[in-house]
Design an enzyme around this catalytic site. Structure first.
Site, PDB file in Angstrom:
ATOM      1  N   ARG A   4       0.850  -1.190   0.000  1.00 28.91           N
ATOM      2  CA  ARG A   4       0.000   0.000   0.000  1.00 28.91           C
ATOM      3  C   ARG A   4       0.890   1.246   0.000  1.00 28.91           C
ATOM      4  O   ARG A   4       1.083   1.882   1.032  1.00 28.91           O
ATOM      5  CB  ARG A   4      -0.929  -0.027   1.215  1.00 28.91           C
ATOM      6  N   ASP A  10       2.414   4.939  -0.342  1.00 28.36           N
ATOM      7  CA  ASP A  10       1.875   6.210   0.126  1.00 28.36           C
ATOM      8  C   ASP A  10       1.642   7.189  -1.014  1.00 28.36           C
ATOM      9  O   ASP A  10       2.111   6.994  -2.135  1.00 28.36           O
ATOM     10  CB  ASP A  10       2.851   6.850   1.123  1.00 28.36           C
ATOM     11  N   TYR A  20      13.260  -1.685  -3.038  1.00 30.32           N
ATOM     12  CA  TYR A  20      12.940  -0.273  -3.257  1.00 30.32           C
ATOM     13  C   TYR A  20      14.185   0.462  -3.727  1.00 30.32           C
ATOM     14  O   TYR A  20      15.313   0.091  -3.381  1.00 30.32           O
ATOM     15  CB  TYR A  20      12.474   0.398  -1.961  1.00 30.32           C
ATOM     16  N   ARG A  48      11.895   5.659   3.774  1.00 30.01           N
ATOM     17  CA  ARG A  48      12.061   7.114   3.726  1.00 30.01           C
ATOM     18  C   ARG A  48      12.757   7.651   4.976  1.00 30.01           C
ATOM     19  O   ARG A  48      13.519   8.622   4.901  1.00 30.01           O
ATOM     20  CB  ARG A  48      10.706   7.782   3.516  1.00 30.01           C
TER      21      ARG A  48
END
Length: 249
Positions: free
Chosen positions: A50, A52, A110, A197
């Site tokens: 999910r 952001d 990522y 992040r």
């Protein structure tokens, strides 16, 4: 009834993330609407990650169930004719009826892209984090080494995340420069809310000299969100791929 697996790429700039919510349009909502129009059924996709608001993907995964007569491998081509140009289904295939994208062992990769130069580039504003200050990449790499392996990443998790288990394993964490672009590439068995992040925000602080590499070990051991750096902005983050070891999918 068939279960169809989709591999989905998207530019997340204009979406309020993946998951349907009341305050704006999402990737999941757009997929549901266009797949429903394509099949004539009420389709609801289930996503693996999910992402952001503002976060991008090259290989998010979703499944849906359908009685459509369209061959599974042709659904990608058919739905792409309906989708907006910032969402693309890059592959569609049939999987077993009990296959679920979240309830099994995964490896997620990522990338976070930092534009590191004196002046911003308007062409890259949607997919990079602009940092005008020089970055010491060797210091960042030494700091990153402390994060590899299995650890409690509570310090690198959004404070409002409602999870009991904050232990995760990072298999690889590489920092690569190509010209003005610095890429932080990270692969692990799962990630907490905002974890990548926050890691990037902390490593940037190391690169600018505010933290020493060794302080990252202390931050990790503190298990306290306020010990780590700021959360890097969403536009630099891309979900590259999700692997399912040993499943053949």
């Amino acid at each position: 009834m068939k279960r169809i697996k989709l591999t989905v790429a998207y530019d997340g700039t204009d979406y309020c993330g993946w998951q349907i919510q009341p305050n704006g349009i999402t990737v999941e909502e757009v997929l549901n609407r266009n797949l429903s129009e394509l099949t004539g059924e009420e389709i609801t996709v289930t996503g693996a990650s999910r992402t952001d608001s503002g976060v991008h993907a090259q290989g998010n995964v979703a499944v849906f169930d359908s009685d459509t007569t369209i061959p599974p491998e042709r659904i990608a081509y058919a739905v792409n004719r309906k989708l907006p140009e910032d969402i693309v289904v890059i592959r569609s295939e049939e999987v077993p009826g009990d296959w679920h994208p979240r309830y099994q062992e995964t490896e997620k990769t990522y990338e976070y892209h930092i534009l590191n130069r004196e002046m911003p580039d308007p062409v890259r504003r949607r997919d990079t984090y602009f940092v005008s200050y020089p970055l010491d990449l060797e210091a960042m790499r030494r700091a990153a080494a402390y994060l590899k392996g299995e650890h409690d990443f509570k310090s690198f998790c959004n404070a409002h995340t409602d999870v009991q288990d904050t232990v995760r394993t990072i298999y690889d964490l590489d920092i690569i420069r190509s010209g003005d672009l610095v890429t932080v590439r990270i692969r692990g068995n799962g990630f907490l809310y905002n974890m990548v992040r926050i890691i990037v925000g902390t490593l940037v602080r190391v690169g600018r000299g505010f933290y020493s590499p060794g302080q990252v070990k202390e931050i990790l051991e503190a298990k306290e969100r306020t010990s780590a750096g700021v959360t890097a902005p969403p536009q630099g983050l891309v979900l590259v791929k999700i692997d399912y070891p040993g499943t053949g999918t």
